[in-house]
Design a protein around this motif. Sequence first.
Motif, short mmCIF file in Angstrom:
data_model
loop_
_atom_site.label_atom_id
_atom_site.label_comp_id
_atom_site.label_asym_id
_atom_site.label_seq_id
_atom_site.Cartn_x
_atom_site.Cartn_y
_atom_site.Cartn_z
N VAL A 183 0.92 -1.09 -0.10
CA VAL A 183 0.04 0.12 0.01
C VAL A 183 1.03 1.25 0.08
CG1 VAL A 183 -1.82 1.32 1.34
CG2 VAL A 183 -1.94 -1.19 1.24
N HIS A 184 0.73 2.12 -1.04
CA HIS A 184 1.44 3.34 -1.20
C HIS A 184 0.94 4.38 -0.40
CE1 HIS A 184 3.86 6.89 -2.68
NE2 HIS A 184 4.28 6.10 -3.58
N HIS A 185 1.27 4.67 0.81
CA HIS A 185 0.73 5.70 1.69
C HIS A 185 1.09 7.25 0.95
CE1 HIS A 185 4.87 7.12 2.72
NE2 HIS A 185 4.99 5.73 2.86
N TYR A 187 6.76 1.95 1.25
CA TYR A 187 7.25 3.04 1.85
C TYR A 187 7.90 4.07 0.92
CZ TYR A 187 10.63 5.64 5.00
OH TYR A 187 11.11 6.52 5.69
N ASP A 188 7.55 5.28 1.06
CA ASP A 188 7.90 6.44 0.07
C ASP A 188 8.35 7.58 0.86
OD1 ASP A 188 8.00 8.79 -1.49
OD2 ASP A 188 6.87 7.70 -2.94
N CYS A 189 9.74 7.38 1.17
CA CYS A 189 10.18 8.67 2.18
C CYS A 189 9.91 10.25 1.79
CB CYS A 189 11.59 8.64 2.19
SG CYS A 189 12.64 8.67 0.94
N GLY A 190 9.74 10.29 0.45
CA GLY A 190 9.38 11.66 -0.02
C GLY A 190 7.97 12.02 0.58
N HIS A 191 6.87 11.21 0.27
CA HIS A 191 5.43 11.52 0.51
C HIS A 191 5.47 11.81 2.55
CE1 HIS A 191 3.06 11.55 -2.91
NE2 HIS A 191 3.88 10.77 -3.15
N LEU A 192 6.18 10.78 2.94
CA LEU A 192 6.13 10.95 4.56
C LEU A 192 6.82 12.34 4.86
CD1 LEU A 192 6.80 7.49 6.22
CD2 LEU A 192 5.40 9.21 6.85
N VAL A 231 10.22 0.31 -1.79
CA VAL A 231 10.50 1.45 -1.38
C VAL A 231 10.75 2.34 -2.64
CG1 VAL A 231 12.36 2.91 -0.34
CG2 VAL A 231 12.01 0.55 0.36
N HIS A 232 9.99 3.47 -2.52
CA HIS A 232 10.36 4.84 -3.30
C HIS A 232 11.27 5.77 -2.77
CE1 HIS A 232 6.32 4.00 -6.06
NE2 HIS A 232 7.28 3.16 -6.14
N LEU A 233 12.18 6.02 -3.35
CA LEU A 233 13.21 7.06 -2.90
C LEU A 233 12.89 8.22 -3.71
CD1 LEU A 233 16.36 5.04 -2.97
CD2 LEU A 233 14.99 5.26 -1.11
N LYS A 234 12.54 9.16 -2.84
CA LYS A 234 12.43 10.67 -3.52
C LYS A 234 12.55 11.59 -2.34
CE LYS A 234 8.05 11.31 -4.82
NZ LYS A 234 6.89 10.55 -5.37
N ASP A 235 13.12 12.89 -2.89
CA ASP A 235 13.64 13.85 -1.90
C ASP A 235 12.62 14.97 -2.09
OD1 ASP A 235 15.15 15.09 0.08
OD2 ASP A 235 16.91 14.67 -1.03
N VAL A 284 14.12 4.83 -7.52
CA VAL A 284 14.14 6.35 -7.38
C VAL A 284 12.91 6.88 -8.24
CG1 VAL A 284 15.43 8.40 -8.46
CG2 VAL A 284 16.72 6.57 -7.60
N GLU A 285 12.01 7.85 -7.47
CA GLU A 285 10.97 8.31 -8.10
C GLU A 285 10.78 9.80 -7.97
OE1 GLU A 285 6.34 6.93 -8.03
OE2 GLU A 285 7.20 7.85 -6.18
N ALA A 286 11.07 10.53 -8.72
CA ALA A 286 11.17 11.95 -8.50
C ALA A 286 10.50 12.65 -9.52
CB ALA A 286 12.56 12.30 -8.40
CO LIG Z 1 5.78 6.97 -4.82
#
Ligand SMILES: [Co+2]
Length: 298
Positions: free
Chosen positions: A155-157, A184-189, A213-217, A270-272
Amino acid sequence: MEMKNVKIGIAPIAWTNDDLPDLGKENTFEQCVSEMALAGYAGCEIGNRYPRDLAVLKKALDLRGLQICNAWFSTYFTRGQKEETIQKFIEHRDFLHALGAKVIGISEQGNSIQGTTLPIFDAKPVYTAAQWQAVTEGFEILGALAAEKGMRLGVHHHMGTGVQTEAEIDYLMEHTSEKVGLLYDCGHLYYSEGSQEATLRVLEKHIGRVVHVHLKDVRPNVLEQVRCEKLSFLEGVRAGSFTVPSDGVIHFEPIFACLAAHQYQGWMVVEAEQDPAKANPLEYALKARAFIREKTGC
Ligand SMILES: [Co+2]
Ligand SMILES: O=C1C[C@@H](O)[C@H](O)[C@@H](O)C1=O
């Protein structure tokens, strides 16, 4: 830091944005996947420019040594569209399975405001008890359907949805079984909670359920603009809310360390989403790839 069995992927959204089709409309599918491979990624997610013909898509990916790791799926349980959601999910699952993907990332979009013009910091839905019931029951069914094929549901928060905040993620994890994993998407959190501590705390609490895991800044000055000017999520994207790891405010070292310490296995993607006219997708893909390699050895 040792990260075994972790693969590094990238999402096509930096080249062509499905939510804002005018961003990157000049970029072709072939350019996108060629540049992903050139930048050193092992795989990618699926965008709306990708061919839907399985053989054509597979050939294009094989030629470039890319694997498909996941593709977004929208659910509509809060709109009462249970049967339709399940039917479409099965088709989506089978397509991804045929491509060798192991994860299916989902998000409840029945009352999401992420694609609307509403201010993202003021108008997100908060589920009623009945909506939580519909969503958790629906996710359980999808989790079981994913498991039938040896796949995991994540589930993408997401900003603008009823599964956005730390408390909402906690609630979801407490009221669902292991069949329902977390994307887990650190950018959205960071966007939602506004702190590095919360961004890391959620990962630490739910690391056992993290399947992707989605890595976005994020650019904090743009988030401040989004808040002050009451911008929508997509107006924020145009203004540059997101960027690649190493280019924003998030400290990635503790995130990588937590994943490594718990022997996370799977993909880090990586998702930016940015305007490709302002942020050259290949340049940013290379920048993120070098940063991840430097920090994780992957
Ligand atoms: Co994402
Ligand atoms: O995983 C994602 C998919 C996108 O379409 C979305 O809007 C983006 O923010 C995201 O995290």
